[in-house]
Design an enzyme around this catalytic site. Structure first.
Site, PDB file in Angstrom:
ATOM      1  N   HIS A  86       0.882  -1.187   0.000  1.00  0.00           N
ATOM      2  CA  HIS A  86       0.000   0.000   0.000  1.00  0.00           C
ATOM      3  C   HIS A  86       0.910   1.226   0.000  1.00  0.00           C
ATOM      4  O   HIS A  86       1.956   1.212   0.650  1.00  0.00           O
ATOM      5  CB  HIS A  86      -0.833  -0.087   1.278  1.00  0.00           C
ATOM      6  CG  HIS A  86      -1.774   1.025   1.576  1.00  0.00           C
ATOM      7  ND1 HIS A  86      -2.312   1.863   0.632  1.00  0.00           N
ATOM      8  CD2 HIS A  86      -2.311   1.432   2.772  1.00  0.00           C
ATOM      9  CE1 HIS A  86      -3.130   2.724   1.237  1.00  0.00           C
ATOM     10  NE2 HIS A  86      -3.131   2.488   2.523  1.00  0.00           N
ATOM     11  N   GLU A 131       0.232   4.319   1.127  1.00  0.00           N
ATOM     12  CA  GLU A 131       0.012   5.379   2.117  1.00  0.00           C
ATOM     13  C   GLU A 131       1.257   5.537   2.983  1.00  0.00           C
ATOM     14  O   GLU A 131       1.996   4.584   3.254  1.00  0.00           O
ATOM     15  CB  GLU A 131      -1.231   5.075   2.978  1.00  0.00           C
ATOM     16  CG  GLU A 131      -1.693   6.294   3.747  1.00  0.00           C
ATOM     17  CD  GLU A 131      -3.121   6.197   4.291  1.00  0.00           C
ATOM     18  OE1 GLU A 131      -3.730   5.112   4.221  1.00  0.00           O
ATOM     19  OE2 GLU A 131      -3.618   7.227   4.789  1.00  0.00           O
ATOM     20  N   ASP A 170       2.056   5.859   6.006  1.00  0.00           N
ATOM     21  CA  ASP A 170       2.345   5.106   7.236  1.00  0.00           C
ATOM     22  C   ASP A 170       3.051   3.783   6.943  1.00  0.00           C
ATOM     23  O   ASP A 170       3.623   3.175   7.852  1.00  0.00           O
ATOM     24  CB  ASP A 170       1.076   4.876   8.078  1.00  0.00           C
ATOM     25  CG  ASP A 170      -0.096   4.343   7.285  1.00  0.00           C
ATOM     26  OD1 ASP A 170      -0.194   4.637   6.083  1.00  0.00           O
ATOM     27  OD2 ASP A 170      -0.931   3.629   7.879  1.00  0.00           O
ATOM     28  N   HIS A 183      -7.204  -0.232   1.981  1.00  0.00           N
ATOM     29  CA  HIS A 183      -8.095   0.863   2.232  1.00  0.00           C
ATOM     30  C   HIS A 183      -8.047   1.955   1.141  1.00  0.00           C
ATOM     31  O   HIS A 183      -8.884   2.866   1.138  1.00  0.00           O
ATOM     32  CB  HIS A 183      -7.725   1.401   3.625  1.00  0.00           C
ATOM     33  CG  HIS A 183      -7.575   2.828   3.871  1.00  0.00           C
ATOM     34  ND1 HIS A 183      -6.403   3.499   4.102  1.00  0.00           N
ATOM     35  CD2 HIS A 183      -8.558   3.736   3.954  1.00  0.00           C
ATOM     36  CE1 HIS A 183      -6.636   4.759   4.326  1.00  0.00           C
ATOM     37  NE2 HIS A 183      -7.913   4.943   4.257  1.00  0.00           N
ATOM     38  N   TYR A 236     -11.653   0.507  14.280  1.00  0.00           N
ATOM     39  CA  TYR A 236     -10.887   0.614  13.035  1.00  0.00           C
ATOM     40  C   TYR A 236     -11.788   0.301  11.837  1.00  0.00           C
ATOM     41  O   TYR A 236     -11.802   1.035  10.843  1.00  0.00           O
ATOM     42  CB  TYR A 236      -9.743  -0.388  13.144  1.00  0.00           C
ATOM     43  CG  TYR A 236      -8.731  -0.433  12.033  1.00  0.00           C
ATOM     44  CD1 TYR A 236      -7.513   0.243  12.169  1.00  0.00           C
ATOM     45  CD2 TYR A 236      -8.939  -1.183  10.888  1.00  0.00           C
ATOM     46  CE1 TYR A 236      -6.552   0.170  11.171  1.00  0.00           C
ATOM     47  CE2 TYR A 236      -7.990  -1.261   9.896  1.00  0.00           C
ATOM     48  CZ  TYR A 236      -6.788  -0.585  10.043  1.00  0.00           C
ATOM     49  OH  TYR A 236      -5.846  -0.661   9.054  1.00  0.00           O
TER      50      TYR A 236
HETATM   51 FE1  FEO Z   1      -2.262   2.024   7.250  1.00  0.00          FE
HETATM   52 FE2  FEO Z   1      -4.131   3.025   4.552  1.00  0.00          FE
HETATM   53  O1  FEO Z   1      -2.610   2.943   5.650  1.00  0.00           O
END
Ligand code: FEO
Length: 395
Positions: A79, A81, A83, A145, A192
């Site tokens: 992913h 993103e 993080d 996500h 979450y």
């Molecule tokens: Fe943990 Fe969508 O990033």
């Protein structure tokens, strides 16, 4: 810190004990979080994901203690993103020619953030990467996500690296599901799901059916946040299946804001009415200006009905009501009933405004809302009790 997941699989991520807000200031993380990265050693060595940018230097320094970086043959970015990809620039300065396996969309998101032409190797569902005795099988997981997500299944050990799916923001020194408090674990997993994955429930359900349809053995699910599911890992898959099916419990949540306590007193009288009508239902009240909005959303997720109240201000609603309604709208809750209320002194539009917001957010709304003039007297509070009774009856 690193630890063994299995003899050839090492967790090399970062436990972030201090994190209290995630996605900027949007998501409260009272129990911290972790950015899970994994090193899998075979004839070839692969690093799955990295960590959030503030920990990039620490991540690379600790990774060097674990392995000569030049012995990492492949990087898998599940992913884009930040993080999970945030340490890529620091890492790629050391090993710039290492291929990065990711989806075509992740090429876009990673390039868009770091503006580097690394050796990207786009993959699709079913593509395989041989590590020697074992293989990684990639499974695209768009919208779990972001559009760029994927999962990777490790043959031999039968482990699913699921990235954001099945995660929780939960820091723990012993990050395995059989080693932590179960109510804390499920509280975080539910929160979450409600706040991040709920809008994509149809895709969650479809993806789970697709994964289960592969009939692959499964010994462990290793998400990119929080606790690793090694004791009956299918339990979180089953929970997701349940949550993705317009989940609700026997709960009604009342969310209100108030200026001079009129709308608060209305909320409490409505709660009394609900209890009078149905002694089995759990009723929870939250002042949206004073409560954690991420946790309010988790309560909405669990509810079969909600009531939202605000006094009228400038022909509209208070800012905390507008804020929580914007969150609720974006999260696409389904199969829930709702009603609106609010005290007023002059023009009195708030209840109707909220009822409109609730309709726009997909709720089955009881009516145009209950409004009471000035400070509610006994007669007005009786009307609130009746309104609560009527709402509970209609559920
Ligand atoms: Fe943990 Fe969508 O990033």
């Amino acid at each position: 810190m690193s630890f063994e997941i299995k003899d050839t699989i090492t967790w090399v991520g970062k436990i972030d004990w201090e994190l209290r807000h995630f996605h900027g200031e949007e998501y409260s993380t009272r129990r911290g979080s972790s950015y899970n990265a994994y090193l899998v050693r075979d004839e070839k060595t692969v690093l799955i994901d990295t960590v959030w940018a503030p920990f990039a230097k620490e991540f690379v320094a600790k990774l060097k203690e674990e392995i000569d970086l030049n012995k990492i043959d492949y990087i898998v970015a599940l992913h884009g993103e930040v993080d999970h990809s945030g340490a890529l620039p620091e890492l790629m300065r050391e090993i710039p020619n290492t291929p990065i396996y990711c989806t075509a969309n992740a090429v876009k998101s990673i390039k868009g953030q770091y503006h580097q032409d690394w050796d990207f190797r786009p993959v699709k569902t079913g593509d395989r990467l041989s590590l020697g005795a074992r293989e990684l099988i990639f499974i695209e997981a768009a919208m779990l996500h972001w559009p760029d997500n994927m999962m990777a299944y490790l043959t031999g050990d039968s482990i699913l690296f699921s990235n954001d799916a099945f995660g929780q923001h939960f820091a723990s020194e012993r990050p395995f599901n059989d080693a932590v408090d179960q109510s804390e674990l499920y509280q975080e997993a539910t929160k979450y799901y409600a706040n991040i994955l709920n809008p994509f429930s149809k895709l969650v359900d479809k993806k789970i059916k697709e994964i289960l349809g592969l009939n692959l053995p499964l010994t462990m699910i290793c998400p990119s946040h929080g606790i690793i599911w090694r004791d009956n890992p299918l339990q979180i898959v089953e929970a997701y299946t349940k949550w993705a099916a317009d989940y609700q419990e026997n709960q009604i949540t009342i969310i209100y804001d108030t200026m001079w306590n009129g709308t608060r007193r209305m909320a409490e009288a409505i709660a009394d009415g609900i209890r009078q009508q149905d002694g089995t239902v759990t009723v929870k009240l939250y002042n949206s200006a004073r409560s954690d909005k991420t946790e309010i959303i988790a309560e909405v997720f669990k509810s079969k009905g909600i009531l939202v109240g605000s006094p009228t201000v400038n022909r509209g609603v208070l800012s905390s009501t507008a804020g929580i309604m914007e969150e609720i709208k974006g999260l696409s809750f389904k199969n829930k009933k709702a009603a609106a209320f609010g005290a007023y002194g002059w023009s009195g539009e708030s209840a109707k405004v909220i009822a409109g917001m609730l309709r726009e957010s997909g709720f089955a709304v009881m009516d145009d809302g209950l409004r009471e003039l000035w400070s509610p007297d006994e007669q007005a509070l009786d009307a609130c009790v009746r309104y609560g009774r009527e709402f509970a009856e209609k559920l």
